[in-house]
Enzyme design. Structure first.
Site, short mmCIF file in Angstrom:
data_model
loop_
_atom_site.label_atom_id
_atom_site.label_comp_id
_atom_site.label_asym_id
_atom_site.label_seq_id
_atom_site.Cartn_x
_atom_site.Cartn_y
_atom_site.Cartn_z
N TYR A 1 2.03 5.00 6.67
CA TYR A 1 2.71 4.58 5.47
C TYR A 1 4.23 4.18 5.83
O TYR A 1 5.00 3.32 5.86
CB TYR A 1 2.60 5.41 4.55
CG TYR A 1 3.31 5.07 3.17
CD1 TYR A 1 3.43 3.80 2.36
CD2 TYR A 1 4.46 5.80 2.87
CE1 TYR A 1 4.18 3.48 1.50
CE2 TYR A 1 5.52 5.65 1.98
CZ TYR A 1 5.15 4.35 1.34
OH TYR A 1 6.15 4.01 0.05
N THR B 1 11.57 3.07 0.48
CA THR B 1 11.50 4.49 0.56
C THR B 1 12.35 5.39 1.15
O THR B 1 12.73 4.87 2.49
CB THR B 1 10.11 4.73 0.56
OG1 THR B 1 9.85 6.33 0.37
CG2 THR B 1 9.45 4.34 2.03
N ASP B 2 12.52 6.85 0.83
CA ASP B 2 13.14 7.60 1.50
C ASP B 2 12.66 8.04 2.74
O ASP B 2 12.92 8.75 3.51
CB ASP B 2 13.74 8.83 0.72
CG ASP B 2 12.43 9.51 -0.18
OD1 ASP B 2 11.27 9.18 0.19
OD2 ASP B 2 12.79 10.43 -0.76
N GLU B 3 11.04 7.75 2.64
CA GLU B 3 10.46 8.28 3.83
C GLU B 3 10.55 7.55 4.99
O GLU B 3 10.04 8.18 6.01
CB GLU B 3 8.77 7.84 3.48
CG GLU B 3 8.58 8.93 1.95
CD GLU B 3 6.80 9.14 1.92
OE1 GLU B 3 5.98 9.02 3.01
OE2 GLU B 3 6.36 9.48 0.77
N GLU C 1 0.80 -1.10 -0.05
CA GLU C 1 0.07 0.23 0.08
C GLU C 1 0.92 1.26 -0.09
O GLU C 1 1.87 1.31 0.82
CB GLU C 1 -1.06 0.05 1.27
CG GLU C 1 -2.10 -1.16 1.40
CD GLU C 1 -2.98 -0.73 0.18
OE1 GLU C 1 -3.14 0.23 -0.38
OE2 GLU C 1 -3.69 -2.14 0.09
N LYS D 1 6.59 0.73 6.28
CA LYS D 1 7.91 0.71 5.21
C LYS D 1 9.15 0.24 6.23
O LYS D 1 10.03 -0.36 5.77
CB LYS D 1 8.04 1.82 4.20
CG LYS D 1 6.87 1.97 3.03
CD LYS D 1 6.63 0.82 2.32
CE LYS D 1 7.81 0.38 1.26
NZ LYS D 1 7.70 -0.76 0.43
#
Ligand code: NAD
Ligand code: TDX
Length: 343
Positions: A153, A125-127, A84, A157
């Protein structure tokens, strides 16, 4: 070589499938995808008849089905794109993010342990690094930047990344992780900023900008991301994390204005709306490691990539028009209700 690509009916996964089938015509490529709202089988229609390609509709959380597929195909490499992926939806309902992004990752890695693989690659992800302040343009995310997440989110991750490293240390699973910045390009689902703005502008609808539009994202053309993952699965060091990004930081508002100019639409369509909760200010990747170790450099400049992307959306209207006229309308109305764009 047999490669299972999960989430291959989504944006980046489908572009990766096209890249792999073209570059390695004798690899067997299997796409495992649940076909959630974000997955589109129509995206894969050009490869469905390729004899080296197989599509399997399944949930990565479904242990029995995942194991059955591994038993049948005995993959050498697994690349996990299935997730997601939309921050706004995670704020609305975190549950499915925890299920797919965390539990699904562990199911896949358990299957990898059971059947043996040469590489499990986690597309992250960079998040996971949180955000950087706007007034410190000298700061970048390196692979050593501490994990510090903002949204359900990014927390899901980051949890998956921790599990991947734990499976490496505890079970000796042969893993790599890549953490990429924001992608753009063909087949990007129109709930994300760039395709949403293109679609709304083409329909002369309001262009929603969160807050003041000052937030910065570091944009990378999707093909460059695919090439980086290709290098990592073939030549990356096991147990390592690689950041991927092309030093292309832009304010959201500047992207929106650029799209207006490219499409010859008035900036008066821009509509400032309520900010995203917990909105990350700035992402900026330091890609030194992947450049030094694997020779990766981005090839597409933003000025060219955005033109190619806009052209693709102009030439493939039926792909995104079908999406925005379907179930997606309900989400759009919940999120941007007062803008009432598609009624
Ligand atoms: P996307 O939302 O476009 O596609 C996700 C795909 O995964 C869809 O085809 C969906 O059907 C499938 N999927 C979802 N849940 C599943 C499940 N339980 N089982 C099997 N398949 C399932 O996402 P995207 O933008 O292509 O992102 C792909 C990956 O890259 C994600 O892991 C995301 O976190 C990561 N990523 C994305 C970006 C970006 O800018 N889009 C940047 C960095 C990292
Ligand atoms: O309508 C909008 N208006 C707006 O101002 C939308 C949808 C977004 N925004 C802003 C929020 C962000 O600052 O634009 C920026 C980009 O938003 P998204 O396209 O939703 O991407 P982002 O939240 O940055 O996350 C993306 O990059 C990292 C992907 O969706 C993630 O999957 C990836 O991990």
């Amino acid at each position: 070589m047999t490669v299972i690509i999960t989430g291959g009916a989504g944006f980046i996964g489908s572009n990766f499938i096209f890249h792999m089938l073209k570059k390695y015509p004798d690899y067997r490529i299997i796409c495992l995808d649940k076909l959630t709202y974000a997955g589109n089988l129509s995206t894969l229609k050009s490869v469905m008849d390729n004899k080296n390609f197989r599509f399997v509709k399944a949930d990565i959380c479904d242990r029995e089905t995942v194991c059955k597929l591994f038993e049948e195909e005995r993959p050498d490499v697994v690349v996990n794109f299935a997730a997601e992926s939309h921050v706004d939806r995670s704020i609305e309902n975190p549950d499915v993010f925890l299920q797919t992004n965390i539990m699904g990752t562990s199911v896949l890695m358990d299957a990898c342990r059971k059947y043996g693989i040469t590489r499990y690659h986690q597309v992250s992800t960079d998040e996971v690094y949180g955000d950087l302040p706007l007034d410190r343009p000298d700061l970048f995310f390196t692979e050593e930047t501490p994990i510090h997440t903002s949204s359900p989110y990014s927390a899901s991750k980051a949890s998956a990344d921790l599990l991947v490293m734990a499976y490496h240390r505890t079970y000796g699973l042969s893993v790599t992780i890549s953490r990429c910045s924001n992608n753009y390009g063909p087949y990007h689902f129109p709930e994300k900023l760039i395709p949403l703005i293109i679609a709304n502008a083409l329909n002369d609808k309001p262009l929603p900008v969160y807050g003041k539009g000052e937030n910065i994202r570091d944009w990378l053309y999707v093909e460059d991301h695919c090439k980086a993952i290709d290098l990592i699965i073939h030549n990356g060091r096991v147990g390592e994390v690689y950041n991927i990004g092309g030093h292309n930081e832009m304010k959201n508002i500047d992207i929106v204005k650029l799209i207006c100019r490219e499409l010859n639409k008035p900036e008066s369509l821009i509509t400032y709306v309520a900010d995203r909760k917990g909105h990350d200010m700035r992402y900026a990747i330091d890609p030194t490691k992947i450049h030094n170790e694997l020779g990766w450099l981005p090839e597409t400049k933003f000025a060219d990539g955005i033109k190619k992307t806009i052209k693709w959306y102009l030439e493939n209207r039926e792909w995104w028009e079908e999406i925005i006229s379907g179930e997606y309308r309900n989400y759009y109305e919940r999120t941007y209700g007062n803008l009432n764009c598609y009624t």
